[in-house]
Structure formats: structure tokens, C-alpha cells
Design an enzyme around this catalytic site. Structure first.
Site, PDB file in Angstrom:
ATOM      1  N   GLY A  14       0.949  -1.223   0.032  1.00 25.21           N
ATOM      2  CA  GLY A  14      -0.059   0.002  -0.051  1.00 25.21           C
ATOM      3  C   GLY A  14       0.686   1.307   0.106  1.00 25.21           C
ATOM      4  O   GLY A  14       1.793   1.447   0.597  1.00 25.21           O
ATOM      5  N   ARG A  24      13.804   9.966  -2.439  1.00 21.31           N
ATOM      6  CA  ARG A  24      14.514  10.955  -2.709  1.00 21.31           C
ATOM      7  C   ARG A  24      16.012  10.823  -1.842  1.00 21.31           C
ATOM      8  O   ARG A  24      17.116  11.019  -2.349  1.00 21.31           O
ATOM      9  CB  ARG A  24      13.979  12.117  -2.155  1.00 21.31           C
ATOM     10  N   ALA A  25      15.772  10.282  -0.557  1.00 23.01           N
ATOM     11  CA  ALA A  25      16.870  10.382   0.361  1.00 23.01           C
ATOM     12  C   ALA A  25      17.929   9.094  -0.157  1.00 23.01           C
ATOM     13  O   ALA A  25      19.040   9.109  -0.135  1.00 23.01           O
ATOM     14  CB  ALA A  25      16.403  10.021   1.812  1.00 23.01           C
ATOM     15  N   ARG A  75       0.779  -4.783  -5.993  1.00 19.91           N
ATOM     16  CA  ARG A  75       0.707  -6.202  -5.119  1.00 19.91           C
ATOM     17  C   ARG A  75       1.009  -7.009  -6.191  1.00 19.91           C
ATOM     18  O   ARG A  75       0.340  -7.042  -7.305  1.00 19.91           O
ATOM     19  CB  ARG A  75      -0.438  -6.435  -4.437  1.00 19.91           C
ATOM     20  N   ASP A 106       5.028  -5.206   5.898  1.00 18.79           N
ATOM     21  CA  ASP A 106       5.392  -6.708   6.072  1.00 18.79           C
ATOM     22  C   ASP A 106       5.576  -7.713   4.974  1.00 18.79           C
ATOM     23  O   ASP A 106       6.633  -8.304   4.893  1.00 18.79           O
ATOM     24  CB  ASP A 106       4.058  -7.174   7.170  1.00 18.79           C
ATOM     25  N   GLY A 107       4.687  -7.621   3.934  1.00 17.58           N
ATOM     26  CA  GLY A 107       4.479  -8.477   2.822  1.00 17.58           C
ATOM     27  C   GLY A 107       5.728  -8.057   1.929  1.00 17.58           C
ATOM     28  O   GLY A 107       6.496  -8.974   1.638  1.00 17.58           O
ATOM     29  N   THR A 129       4.248   2.132   5.472  1.00 11.88           N
ATOM     30  CA  THR A 129       2.992   1.688   5.713  1.00 11.88           C
ATOM     31  C   THR A 129       2.431   2.633   6.704  1.00 11.88           C
ATOM     32  O   THR A 129       2.953   2.889   7.625  1.00 11.88           O
ATOM     33  CB  THR A 129       2.878   0.109   5.925  1.00 11.88           C
ATOM     34  N   ASP A 131       0.113   1.705   8.601  1.00 17.49           N
ATOM     35  CA  ASP A 131      -0.708   0.916   9.691  1.00 17.49           C
ATOM     36  C   ASP A 131       0.245   0.878  10.777  1.00 17.49           C
ATOM     37  O   ASP A 131       0.014   0.427  11.991  1.00 17.49           O
ATOM     38  CB  ASP A 131      -0.761  -0.568   9.118  1.00 17.49           C
ATOM     39  N   ASP A 133       2.448  -1.203  11.870  1.00 16.72           N
ATOM     40  CA  ASP A 133       2.521  -2.661  12.274  1.00 16.72           C
ATOM     41  C   ASP A 133       3.642  -3.340  12.193  1.00 16.72           C
ATOM     42  O   ASP A 133       3.708  -4.770  12.078  1.00 16.72           O
ATOM     43  CB  ASP A 133       1.237  -3.427  11.872  1.00 16.72           C
ATOM     44  N   ARG A 175      -6.801  -3.457   9.456  1.00 15.12           N
ATOM     45  CA  ARG A 175      -7.375  -4.801   9.435  1.00 15.12           C
ATOM     46  C   ARG A 175      -7.204  -5.446  10.808  1.00 15.12           C
ATOM     47  O   ARG A 175      -7.873  -6.136  11.180  1.00 15.12           O
ATOM     48  CB  ARG A 175      -6.954  -5.556   8.208  1.00 15.12           C
ATOM     49  N   LYS A 215     -24.547  11.573  31.920  1.00 20.41           N
ATOM     50  CA  LYS A 215     -23.628  12.668  32.347  1.00 20.41           C
ATOM     51  C   LYS A 215     -23.880  13.946  31.377  1.00 20.41           C
ATOM     52  O   LYS A 215     -23.146  14.707  31.582  1.00 20.41           O
ATOM     53  CB  LYS A 215     -22.240  12.367  32.295  1.00 20.41           C
ATOM     54  N   LYS A 217     -23.538  14.238  28.513  1.00 22.44           N
ATOM     55  CA  LYS A 217     -22.817  14.441  26.946  1.00 22.44           C
ATOM     56  C   LYS A 217     -23.859  14.145  25.925  1.00 22.44           C
ATOM     57  O   LYS A 217     -24.741  13.184  26.101  1.00 22.44           O
ATOM     58  CB  LYS A 217     -21.916  13.179  26.768  1.00 22.44           C
TER      59      LYS A 217
HETATM   60  P1  ATP Z   1       0.744  -2.760   3.476  1.00 23.71           P
HETATM   61  O1  ATP Z   1       1.278  -3.003   5.029  1.00 23.71           O
HETATM   62  O2  ATP Z   1       0.723  -1.341   3.163  1.00 23.71           O
HETATM   63  O3  ATP Z   1      -0.417  -3.525   3.015  1.00 23.71           O
HETATM   64  P2  ATP Z   1       2.819  -4.734   2.706  1.00 23.71           P
HETATM   65  O4  ATP Z   1       4.180  -4.635   1.927  1.00 23.71           O
HETATM   66  O5  ATP Z   1       2.696  -5.638   3.708  1.00 23.71           O
HETATM   67  O6  ATP Z   1       2.031  -3.351   2.743  1.00 23.71           O
HETATM   68  P3  ATP Z   1       1.692  -6.882   0.589  1.00 23.71           P
HETATM   69  O7  ATP Z   1       0.970  -6.719  -0.340  1.00 23.71           O
HETATM   70  O8  ATP Z   1       1.370  -7.621   1.929  1.00 23.71           O
HETATM   71  O9  ATP Z   1       1.787  -5.396   1.241  1.00 23.71           O
HETATM   72  O10 ATP Z   1       2.865  -7.197   0.154  1.00 23.71           O
HETATM   73  C1  ATP Z   1       3.323  -6.516  -0.977  1.00 23.71           C
HETATM   74  C2  ATP Z   1       4.119  -7.439  -1.943  1.00 23.71           C
HETATM   75  O11 ATP Z   1       5.250  -8.276  -1.315  1.00 23.71           O
HETATM   76  C3  ATP Z   1       3.122  -8.487  -2.228  1.00 23.71           C
HETATM   77  O12 ATP Z   1       2.207  -8.035  -3.382  1.00 23.71           O
HETATM   78  C4  ATP Z   1       4.014  -9.546  -2.818  1.00 23.71           C
HETATM   79  O13 ATP Z   1       4.493  -9.359  -4.317  1.00 23.71           O
HETATM   80  C5  ATP Z   1       5.186  -9.550  -1.725  1.00 23.71           C
HETATM   81  N1  ATP Z   1       4.966 -10.552  -0.806  1.00 23.71           N
HETATM   82  C6  ATP Z   1       4.169 -10.692  -0.032  1.00 23.71           C
HETATM   83  N2  ATP Z   1       4.396 -11.645   0.765  1.00 23.71           N
HETATM   84  C7  ATP Z   1       5.196 -12.539   0.219  1.00 23.71           C
HETATM   85  C8  ATP Z   1       5.739 -13.670   0.449  1.00 23.71           C
HETATM   86  N3  ATP Z   1       5.451 -14.407   1.650  1.00 23.71           N
HETATM   87  N4  ATP Z   1       6.952 -14.097  -0.281  1.00 23.71           N
HETATM   88  C9  ATP Z   1       7.216 -13.329  -1.449  1.00 23.71           C
HETATM   89  N5  ATP Z   1       6.616 -12.096  -1.509  1.00 23.71           N
HETATM   90  C10 ATP Z   1       5.754 -11.733  -0.869  1.00 23.71           C
END
Ligand code: ATP
Length: 326
Positions: A14, A24-25, A75, A106-107, A129, A131, A133, A175, A215, A217
Site C-alpha cells: 500500500g 529521494r533520500a 501487489r 510486512d509483505g 506503511t 498501519d 504494524d 485490518r 452525564k 454528554k
Molecule cells: P501494506 O502494509 O501497506 O499492506 P505490504 O508490504 O504488507 O504493505 P503486501 O501486499 O502484503 O503489502 O506485500 C507487498 C508485496 O510483497 C506482495 O504483493 C508480494 O509481491 C510481496 N510478498 C508478500 N508476501 C510475500 C511472501 N510471503 N513471499 C514473497 N513475496 C511476498
């Protein structure tokens, strides 16, 4: 010091405000070390499709204040496969790229870890991100701006809530994580906050809101994290309807406005520091790490650690919400 002549940078997952400041950095720090930079469009999807563009100092001029990401994001299902990553790796080698910086959640870090594990390729991650998280950094890039966006929206909603004596259930992103709901709840003076980490006891929530109404409110704002089942705020409102009070209840889902907008000063600062730290880490021969900031210090967190651990919510903040409604 590692021999790095050419690096690539991509944004993935996202979009979050401050990603441009991070790009940029990375670019400017690399150029200052005489390292060439290639931008990869649309995250891992562009890595597989070899959607590469050369980057120079001018390519990142006038972007620090822009939300979204000039490199675009996507994605990629293909990158989750061994074959997809093989093509991606070959593209990096064909383009003489020595190391990769990824900005995402994370992904994105999971994908980066797979590339390191399978090809021992040098990858450093930057937490981007809204989130917040990710374990191993106090804040992720974009979180602060998202909080400010929520705060401004809720301030406006409160005007209507107050004028019409209404109870508003405002749904915010998150989420699996209630960081946005909890922090912005405190910042907005919310009467209650509902987050996925803590099971909601409807009787208690009802008693609490009834108590506030008794109260004198006349209006309330309840911030609800979207949760993993769609309709988080609607679900809470519907559950309260069953108590048969005559509250005038409305739901507002803030949705994607939370991702956009010009990054806050803090997000620009954080992104600038982490972008530079990412290139420094690569020069220091680090790989398979995320750069983060704890207190005021730059930290290196192994991908394994940040992926394995969950950042926990500080539940005492929920008590603070209650105290501030005394
Ligand atoms: P956000 O927190 O904003 O959702 P994110 O990086 O967690 O960001 P994801 O869609 O979960 O977003 O992951 C981004 C991309 O990373 C995925 O579309 C995929 O290409 C890759 N990815 C995610 N999980 C894996 C995995 N287990 N192995 C390999 N690639 C992955």
C-alpha cells in the site's frame, strides 16, 4: 566497505505518505557516494517485468512534499512464486544491480527476505506503511500523516455530532492492527476506541456510552478499526441498536483518504533519515535487514525478526481514552 556501484529502489504494498521522501533520500545519498540508482516501477511487479528507469538528482526534485509514490506501487502475486523471483533476480543481474532497497510493509519485507534467502542478494528494507504494524521501529513512514488526516476528519465530524446530538462511529484503517484507531482516538478526544487486538464487550461498551449520555454528554465519537471482517463500524453500531436506546447513531468510513496527502513534517524527517540509513547499511555490507528508528536512534532489524515478531499495542492507551472522558 562493500563494493556497490549500482543500486535499485522500489516501493511496494500500500502507498504511504513519505515514500517519496524516502526515495529521494536513497537516490541523493547514493549519488553522494558515486553510486548509480535505478528506479523500479510498481514494486515487485516491475522487477519481474523489468520496468526500470534511471534516476538522478533531478528525478527526485520537488517530490518531498508529495503523497503517494512517484515509482508507483503494486501487489505482485507472481513475486510470491519461486519462478517469479527467479525472473526478478535475473533482471537485477542483467542490469548490473548490486543491491536493492525496498520500501513497504510486512509483505514487502517477506518478499525481500525470500530474495536474500534464495540468491543471497543484498536487500535492505525501509518500513513504509500507514498501519505502523512493523516490529523493530517506533513509527513506520506514513503513520503520522495518516493520524493527522484522521484527526482533521474527526474534528469536522465532531462539529456535526455536537450540533445534532449524534453518536458517530468512525471507521479507520487497520485490518489487524489498532494503532491508527488508538492514537488518533486519543488525539481526537474520542469517547471510545474499538480495536482488533482487544475483544469488544458490547455490554461494557453500551454501559460506557449510556453513562456518558447520562452525564449530559449529548454527542460521542467512537473510533473503530476496520478489523478483518468488513463493516467494522457498521457491525458495532448494529450491535448497539439492539439495546433499544434512542441514540441518534451514524457511521462514517474514512477509507482511502487516510493513505493520501502531503506527508507530515515527521514523516518527511523519518523517511529522509531511513533512506540515508538504508544506503549506509548497504555500504556497510548489511543485507536482509530493515532500517528503523527506536527513540531517536537508527536501528538495523533482521528481516527474520521483524517478520516473526508482532508489534504489540499498548493497551494502557485504552485506559487513557477512558480517563480522558472522566
Ligand atoms: P501494506 O502494509 O501497506 O499492506 P505490504 O508490504 O504488507 O504493505 P503486501 O501486499 O502484503 O503489502 O506485500 C507487498 C508485496 O510483497 C506482495 O504483493 C508480494 O509481491 C510481496 N510478498 C508478500 N508476501 C510475500 C511472501 N510471503 N513471499 C514473497 N513475496 C511476498
Amino acid at each position: 566497505m562493500a563494493q556497490i556501484k549500482r543500486i535499485a529502489v522500489l516501493t511496494s504494498g500500500g502507498d504511504s505518505p513519505g515514500m517519496n521522501a524516502a526515495i529521494r533520500a536513497v537516490v541523493r545519498k547514493a549519488l553522494s557516494e558515486n553510486i548509480e540508482v535505478v528506479g523500479i516501477l510498481r514494486g515487485y511487479e516491475g522487477l519481474i517485468k523489468k520496468d526500470f528507469i534511471p534516476m538522478n538528482s533531478k528525478s527526485v526534485a520537488n517530490i518531498i512534499q508529495m503523497g503517494g509514490t512517484i515509482l508507483k506501487t503494486a501487489r505482485s502475486e507472481a513475486f510470491k512464486t519461486v519462478e517469479g523471483r527467479r525472473i526478478a533476480y535475473n533482471n537485477l543481474i542483467e542490469e548490473n544491480i548490486d543491491a536493492l532497497v525496498v520500501v513497504g510493509g510486512d509483505g514487502t519485507l517477506k518478499g525481500a527476505r525470500a530474495l536474500v534467502e534464495e540468491y543471497n542478494f543484498s536487500v535492505v528494507g525501509i518500513p513504509g506503511t500507514i498501519d505502523n504494524d512493523l516490529y523493530g521501529t517506533d513509527m513506520t513512514i506514513g503513520f503520522d500523516t495518516a493520524l493527522n488526516t484522521v484527526m482533521e476528519a474527526v474534528d469536522k465530524i465532531r462539529d456535526t455530532a455536537m450540533s445534532h446530538d449524534r453518536m458517530f462511529f468512525v471507521e479507520v484503517m487497520g485490518r489487524d492492527a489498532g494503532f491508527i484507531a488508538l492514537r488518533s482516538g486519543i488525539a481526537c478526544g474520542a469517547e471510545a476506541v474499538v480495536i482488533p487486538e482487544v475483544e469488544t464487550n458490547m455490554n461494557e461498551l453500551h454501559e460506557k456510552l449510556l453513562g456518558y449520555m447520562n452525564k449530559k454528554k449529548t454527542s460521542s465519537i467512537i473510533l473503530v478499526a476496520e478489523g478483518d471482517d468488513a463493516g467494522g463500524a457498521f457491525r458495532i453500531k448494529d450491535a448497539l441498536l439492539k439495546y433499544g436506546d434512542d441514540f441518534d447513531m451514524k457511521v462514517t468510513v474514512l477509507g482511502h483518504i487516510q493513505r493520501g496527502g502531503s506527508p507530515s513534517a515527521y514523516d518527511r524527517y523519518l523517511a529522509s533519515r531511513l533512506g540515508i540509513a538504508a544506503v549506509e547499511a548497504l555500504l556497510d555490507d548489511q543485507r536482509s535487514i530493515m532500517v528503523g528508528m527506536i527513540h531517536k536512534d537508527i536501528v538495523h532489524v533482521p528481516f527474520n525478526k521483524t517478520i516473526k515478531h508482532h508489534k504489540t499495542i499498548d493497551e494502557t492507551l485504552l485506559r487513557i481514552v477512558d480517563i480522558l472522558n472522566t
